[in-house]
Design a protein around this motif. Structure first.
Motif, PDB file in Angstrom:
ATOM      1  N   GLN A  33       0.659  -1.293   0.259  1.00 21.41           N
ATOM      2  CA  GLN A  33      -0.092  -0.247   0.473  1.00 21.41           C
ATOM      3  C   GLN A  33       0.967   1.035  -0.263  1.00 21.41           C
ATOM      4  O   GLN A  33       0.353   2.711  -0.275  1.00 21.41           O
ATOM      5  CB  GLN A  33      -0.512  -0.199   1.072  1.00 21.41           C
ATOM      6  CG  GLN A  33      -1.905  -0.694   1.737  1.00 21.41           C
ATOM      7  CD  GLN A  33      -3.272  -0.738   0.144  1.00 21.41           C
ATOM      8  OE1 GLN A  33      -3.218  -0.929  -0.941  1.00 21.41           O
ATOM      9  NE2 GLN A  33      -3.688   0.083   0.864  1.00 21.41           N
ATOM     10  N   ARG A  34       2.242   1.315   1.068  1.00 22.07           N
ATOM     11  CA  ARG A  34       2.946   2.748   1.058  1.00 22.07           C
ATOM     12  C   ARG A  34       3.684   2.377  -0.545  1.00 22.07           C
ATOM     13  O   ARG A  34       3.611   3.630  -1.363  1.00 22.07           O
ATOM     14  CB  ARG A  34       3.669   2.245   2.547  1.00 22.07           C
ATOM     15  CG  ARG A  34       4.646   3.796   2.064  1.00 22.07           C
ATOM     16  CD  ARG A  34       5.586   3.228   3.183  1.00 22.07           C
ATOM     17  NE  ARG A  34       6.487   4.695   3.530  1.00 22.07           N
ATOM     18  CZ  ARG A  34       6.429   5.120   3.973  1.00 22.07           C
ATOM     19  NH1 ARG A  34       6.060   5.598   4.954  1.00 22.07           N
ATOM     20  NH2 ARG A  34       7.665   6.382   4.262  1.00 22.07           N
ATOM     21  N   GLU A  36       2.519   2.082  -3.150  1.00 20.94           N
ATOM     22  CA  GLU A  36       1.933   2.077  -4.484  1.00 20.94           C
ATOM     23  C   GLU A  36       1.244   3.613  -4.237  1.00 20.94           C
ATOM     24  O   GLU A  36       0.744   4.675  -4.731  1.00 20.94           O
ATOM     25  CB  GLU A  36       0.109   1.323  -4.483  1.00 20.94           C
ATOM     26  CG  GLU A  36      -0.675   1.797  -5.658  1.00 20.94           C
ATOM     27  CD  GLU A  36      -2.643   0.304  -5.113  1.00 20.94           C
ATOM     28  OE1 GLU A  36      -3.350   0.904  -5.016  1.00 20.94           O
ATOM     29  OE2 GLU A  36      -2.107   0.426  -5.262  1.00 20.94           O
ATOM     30  N   ARG A  37       1.557   4.536  -2.441  1.00 25.33           N
ATOM     31  CA  ARG A  37       1.481   5.832  -1.930  1.00 25.33           C
ATOM     32  C   ARG A  37       2.441   6.506  -3.029  1.00 25.33           C
ATOM     33  O   ARG A  37       2.164   7.176  -3.291  1.00 25.33           O
ATOM     34  CB  ARG A  37       0.774   6.041  -1.105  1.00 25.33           C
ATOM     35  CG  ARG A  37      -0.783   5.795  -0.724  1.00 25.33           C
ATOM     36  CD  ARG A  37      -0.957   6.459   1.242  1.00 25.33           C
ATOM     37  NE  ARG A  37       0.045   6.043   1.423  1.00 25.33           N
ATOM     38  CZ  ARG A  37       0.178   4.250   2.849  1.00 25.33           C
ATOM     39  NH1 ARG A  37      -1.145   4.316   2.255  1.00 25.33           N
ATOM     40  NH2 ARG A  37       0.976   4.201   3.576  1.00 25.33           N
TER      41      ARG A  37
END
Length: 169
Positions: A33-34, A36-37
């Motif tokens: 997720q990180r 991707e961010r």
């Protein structure tokens, strides 16, 4: 294969999953997720940089306005003044977009480094007298947080410019 029917085996397996595999899966999920961010932030930054480069091409296409020189021209025709105003409106729209997309109070790391380049661009343009004096008109209807931010920058740059002029006398 009889161990598959053994309840003790499944109990131990569930403990292993609960204590090792589940935390590892959560870590991997958060890590992805990180990543991707970070990729989305980088893409947004790159799109804004590309937009600023496109803006500079417009400035280059209007050399008679001398928008990249240290001092503004005072002998502009009505057409030149209108083009200058339109170009500055485009610039303010770009700065506002950069502010809304990129600015967060108390930034650190790469986000702060990215923001510093936008802060530098804004300061550079705020040092131009014609841009500085047009700001009240240019900022009408813009995001209030952005308006407050760029006004502070403009006042700082204008004050610094006046101090430099005072020291040169």
């Amino acid at each position: 294969m009889s161990f598959l029917l053994d309840i003790a085996f499944w109990e131990v397996a569930s403990y292993v999953v609960t204590t090792l595999a589940l935390p590892f899966a959560i870590y991997i999920f958060l890590f992805e997720q990180r990543k991707e961010r970070d990729a989305e932030d980088e893409e947004a930054y790159q799109l804004l940089q590309d937009a600023y480069n496109d803006f500079l091409k417009i400035v280059l296409d209007n050399p008679d306005l001398r928008l990249r020189s240290a001092t503004a021209r005072s002998d502009l025709s009505a057409d030149q003044k209108e083009r200058t105003l339109i170009i500055y409106e485009m610039l303010i729209a770009l700065f506002e977009r950069a502010y809304i997309v990129s600015y967060v109070p108390n930034m650190r790391g790469i986000a702060l480094r990215r923001w510093h380049s936008w802060d530098d661009y804004m300061r550079e343009w705020c040092r131009r007298e014609d841009f500085y004096y047009l700001l009240p008109q240019l900022l009408r209807g813009e995001d209030q947080d952005f308006v407050d931010y760029i006004r502070v920058l403009a006042e700082q740059e204008h004050a610094d410019k006046l101090l430099k002029i005072g020291h040169n006398k």
